[in-house]
Design a protein around this motif. Structure first.
Motif, PDB file in Angstrom:
ATOM      1  N   PHE A  51       0.828  -1.209   0.000  1.00 59.28           N
ATOM      2  CA  PHE A  51       0.000   0.000   0.000  1.00 59.28           C
ATOM      3  C   PHE A  51       0.866   1.264   0.000  1.00 59.28           C
ATOM      4  O   PHE A  51       0.690   2.163  -0.835  1.00 59.28           O
ATOM      5  CB  PHE A  51      -0.924  -0.006   1.230  1.00 59.28           C
ATOM      6  CG  PHE A  51      -1.669   1.284   1.439  1.00 59.28           C
ATOM      7  CD1 PHE A  51      -2.787   1.591   0.674  1.00 59.28           C
ATOM      8  CD2 PHE A  51      -1.255   2.202   2.398  1.00 59.28           C
ATOM      9  CE1 PHE A  51      -3.474   2.791   0.857  1.00 59.28           C
ATOM     10  CE2 PHE A  51      -1.928   3.396   2.594  1.00 59.28           C
ATOM     11  CZ  PHE A  51      -3.039   3.688   1.826  1.00 59.28           C
ATOM     12  N   TRP A  52       1.840   1.325   0.922  1.00 62.62           N
ATOM     13  CA  TRP A  52       2.652   2.543   1.032  1.00 62.62           C
ATOM     14  C   TRP A  52       3.627   2.688  -0.133  1.00 62.62           C
ATOM     15  O   TRP A  52       3.931   3.804  -0.568  1.00 62.62           O
ATOM     16  CB  TRP A  52       3.362   2.609   2.389  1.00 62.62           C
ATOM     17  CG  TRP A  52       2.404   3.084   3.442  1.00 62.62           C
ATOM     18  CD1 TRP A  52       1.853   2.352   4.462  1.00 62.62           C
ATOM     19  CD2 TRP A  52       1.805   4.392   3.530  1.00 62.62           C
ATOM     20  NE1 TRP A  52       0.970   3.127   5.186  1.00 62.62           N
ATOM     21  CE2 TRP A  52       0.924   4.377   4.631  1.00 62.62           C
ATOM     22  CE3 TRP A  52       1.936   5.564   2.780  1.00 62.62           C
ATOM     23  CZ2 TRP A  52       0.174   5.506   5.008  1.00 62.62           C
ATOM     24  CZ3 TRP A  52       1.188   6.681   3.155  1.00 62.62           C
ATOM     25  CH2 TRP A  52       0.322   6.642   4.247  1.00 62.62           C
ATOM     26  N   HIS A  70     -12.314  -0.461   6.189  1.00 60.29           N
ATOM     27  CA  HIS A  70     -12.539   0.204   7.475  1.00 60.29           C
ATOM     28  C   HIS A  70     -14.021   0.398   7.767  1.00 60.29           C
ATOM     29  O   HIS A  70     -14.418   0.473   8.920  1.00 60.29           O
ATOM     30  CB  HIS A  70     -11.747   1.508   7.533  1.00 60.29           C
ATOM     31  CG  HIS A  70     -10.265   1.270   7.542  1.00 60.29           C
ATOM     32  ND1 HIS A  70      -9.569   0.970   6.394  1.00 60.29           N
ATOM     33  CD2 HIS A  70      -9.357   1.202   8.545  1.00 60.29           C
ATOM     34  CE1 HIS A  70      -8.304   0.758   6.696  1.00 60.29           C
ATOM     35  NE2 HIS A  70      -8.144   0.892   7.991  1.00 60.29           N
ATOM     36  N   LEU A  73     -14.726  -2.774   9.433  1.00 57.20           N
ATOM     37  CA  LEU A  73     -14.193  -2.763  10.809  1.00 57.20           C
ATOM     38  C   LEU A  73     -15.121  -1.968  11.722  1.00 57.20           C
ATOM     39  O   LEU A  73     -15.431  -2.387  12.838  1.00 57.20           O
ATOM     40  CB  LEU A  73     -12.789  -2.141  10.842  1.00 57.20           C
ATOM     41  CG  LEU A  73     -11.669  -2.888  10.102  1.00 57.20           C
ATOM     42  CD1 LEU A  73     -10.401  -2.059  10.107  1.00 57.20           C
ATOM     43  CD2 LEU A  73     -11.412  -4.255  10.723  1.00 57.20           C
ATOM     44  N   LEU A  79     -15.569   2.748  15.385  1.00 55.54           N
ATOM     45  CA  LEU A  79     -14.379   3.592  15.450  1.00 55.54           C
ATOM     46  C   LEU A  79     -14.816   5.024  15.740  1.00 55.54           C
ATOM     47  O   LEU A  79     -15.940   5.415  15.419  1.00 55.54           O
ATOM     48  CB  LEU A  79     -13.618   3.513  14.124  1.00 55.54           C
ATOM     49  CG  LEU A  79     -13.093   2.116  13.767  1.00 55.54           C
ATOM     50  CD1 LEU A  79     -12.564   2.085  12.346  1.00 55.54           C
ATOM     51  CD2 LEU A  79     -12.033   1.658  14.760  1.00 55.54           C
TER      52      LEU A  79
HETATM   53  C1  HEM Z   1      -8.864   4.292  13.745  1.00 57.54           C
HETATM   54  C2  HEM Z   1      -7.886   4.123  12.883  1.00 57.54           C
HETATM   55  C3  HEM Z   1      -7.584   2.822  12.221  1.00 57.54           C
HETATM   56  C4  HEM Z   1      -7.723   1.536  12.670  1.00 57.54           C
HETATM   57  C5  HEM Z   1      -8.228   1.080  14.042  1.00 57.54           C
HETATM   58  C6  HEM Z   1      -7.312   0.651  11.599  1.00 57.54           C
HETATM   59  C7  HEM Z   1      -7.311  -0.717  11.672  1.00 57.54           C
HETATM   60  C8  HEM Z   1      -7.088  -1.560  10.604  1.00 57.54           C
HETATM   61  C9  HEM Z   1      -7.287  -2.982  10.624  1.00 57.54           C
HETATM   62  C10 HEM Z   1      -7.738  -3.797  11.841  1.00 57.54           C
HETATM   63  C11 HEM Z   1      -7.037  -3.443   9.378  1.00 57.54           C
HETATM   64  C12 HEM Z   1      -7.186  -4.875   8.876  1.00 57.54           C
HETATM   65  C13 HEM Z   1      -5.985  -5.686   9.178  1.00 57.54           C
HETATM   66  C14 HEM Z   1      -6.229  -7.137   8.840  1.00 57.54           C
HETATM   67  O1  HEM Z   1      -6.013  -7.528   7.682  1.00 57.54           O
HETATM   68  O2  HEM Z   1      -6.656  -7.871   9.734  1.00 57.54           O
HETATM   69  C15 HEM Z   1      -6.637  -2.309   8.572  1.00 57.54           C
HETATM   70  C16 HEM Z   1      -6.273  -2.362   7.252  1.00 57.54           C
HETATM   71  C17 HEM Z   1      -5.782  -1.306   6.537  1.00 57.54           C
HETATM   72  N1  HEM Z   1      -5.618  -0.011   6.993  1.00 57.54           N
HETATM   73 FE1  HEM Z   1      -6.259   0.698   8.748  1.00 57.54          FE
HETATM   74  N2  HEM Z   1      -6.923   1.413  10.532  1.00 57.54           N
HETATM   75  C18 HEM Z   1      -7.069   2.727  10.855  1.00 57.54           C
HETATM   76  C19 HEM Z   1      -6.764   3.816  10.070  1.00 57.54           C
HETATM   77  C20 HEM Z   1      -6.152   3.762   8.855  1.00 57.54           C
HETATM   78  C21 HEM Z   1      -5.729   4.901   8.081  1.00 57.54           C
HETATM   79  C22 HEM Z   1      -5.902   6.379   8.479  1.00 57.54           C
HETATM   80  C23 HEM Z   1      -5.176   4.438   6.945  1.00 57.54           C
HETATM   81  C24 HEM Z   1      -4.601   5.307   5.858  1.00 57.54           C
HETATM   82  C25 HEM Z   1      -3.443   5.163   5.337  1.00 57.54           C
HETATM   83  C26 HEM Z   1      -5.246   2.969   6.990  1.00 57.54           C
HETATM   84  C27 HEM Z   1      -4.816   2.085   6.018  1.00 57.54           C
HETATM   85  C28 HEM Z   1      -5.111   0.742   5.971  1.00 57.54           C
HETATM   86  C29 HEM Z   1      -4.927  -0.095   4.797  1.00 57.54           C
HETATM   87  C30 HEM Z   1      -4.390   0.326   3.441  1.00 57.54           C
HETATM   88  C31 HEM Z   1      -5.364  -1.382   5.156  1.00 57.54           C
HETATM   89  C32 HEM Z   1      -5.431  -2.616   4.255  1.00 57.54           C
HETATM   90  C33 HEM Z   1      -6.843  -2.690   3.695  1.00 57.54           C
HETATM   91  C34 HEM Z   1      -7.035  -3.869   2.759  1.00 57.54           C
HETATM   92  O3  HEM Z   1      -6.460  -3.869   1.652  1.00 57.54           O
HETATM   93  O4  HEM Z   1      -7.797  -4.737   3.122  1.00 57.54           O
HETATM   94  N3  HEM Z   1      -5.847   2.608   8.170  1.00 57.54           N
HETATM   95  N4  HEM Z   1      -6.702  -1.177   9.340  1.00 57.54           N
END
Ligand code: HEM
Length: 128
Positions: A51-52, A70, A73, A79
């Motif tokens: 991603f990054w 999200h 989630l 959240l």
């Molecule tokens: C309250 C804030 C956040 C929480 C609690 C959170 C939590 C999570 C969790 C639990 C996952 C899934 C991990 C898994 O595969 O089990 C995830 C995926 C991800 N998060 Fe966050 N996240 C937050 C904010 C952000 C932000 C601000 C970004 C921006 C860059 C971000 C980018 C991502 C990306 C790119 C993924 C992978 C999504 C995918 O392709 O499925 N997250 N996040």
């Protein structure tokens, strides 16, 4: 004091690993990752490297939908704005501790703007 910009995949790996080490230790959002959502790090970290890398170098290495992820989630555990704000603070701190330069700035801007979109789209409505 960080001197070098983000320039290689190894830099991205260092950034992402360091960020999540910080996240896991955070009293406000750490338990969301370690307990509530019980993140599978072996699977999640490589997704975040891709991603990054895509965000900063336009490599085409990521094709997921973070907004949708999200949203799901948020349905499991509501959240809050403060969670997103802390996420951004920790990410910004991590970048600043390790890197300095154009890409480092871009990384911080991207994180901030994605978090802003997530807050607007996920927190403010229940239907869209
Ligand atoms: C309250 C804030 C956040 C929480 C609690 C959170 C939590 C999570 C969790 C639990 C996952 C899934 C991990 C898994 O595969 O089990 C995830 C995926 C991800 N998060 Fe966050 N996240 C937050 C904010 C952000 C932000 C601000 C970004 C921006 C860059 C971000 C980018 C991502 C990306 C790119 C993924 C992978 C999504 C995918 O392709 O499925 N997250 N996040």
């Amino acid at each position: 004091m960080a001197q070098m910009d983000i320039s290689t995949r190894e830099d991205i790996v260092l950034l992402v690993d360091s960020f999540y080490e910080k996240v896991k230790r955070d009293e406000l959002i750490g338990s969301l990752f370690t307990t509530v959502f019980n993140v599978n790090w072996g699977r999640h970290l490589p997704v975040m490297y891709d991603f990054w890398q895509n965000m900063l170098f336009y490599t085409g290495s990521y094709s997921g939908n973070p907004l949708e992820s999200h949203r799901r989630l948020h349905q499991v555990f509501p959240l809050k704005e403060e969670h997103f704000n802390r996420w951004v603070v920790l990410f910004t701190e991590t970048v600043d501790e390790l890197f300095k330069g154009e890409r480092a700035l871009l990384a911080k801007q991207r994180a901030l703007s994605i978090a802003a979109v997530m807050k607007i789209k996920i927190l403010n409505t229940s239907t869209n």
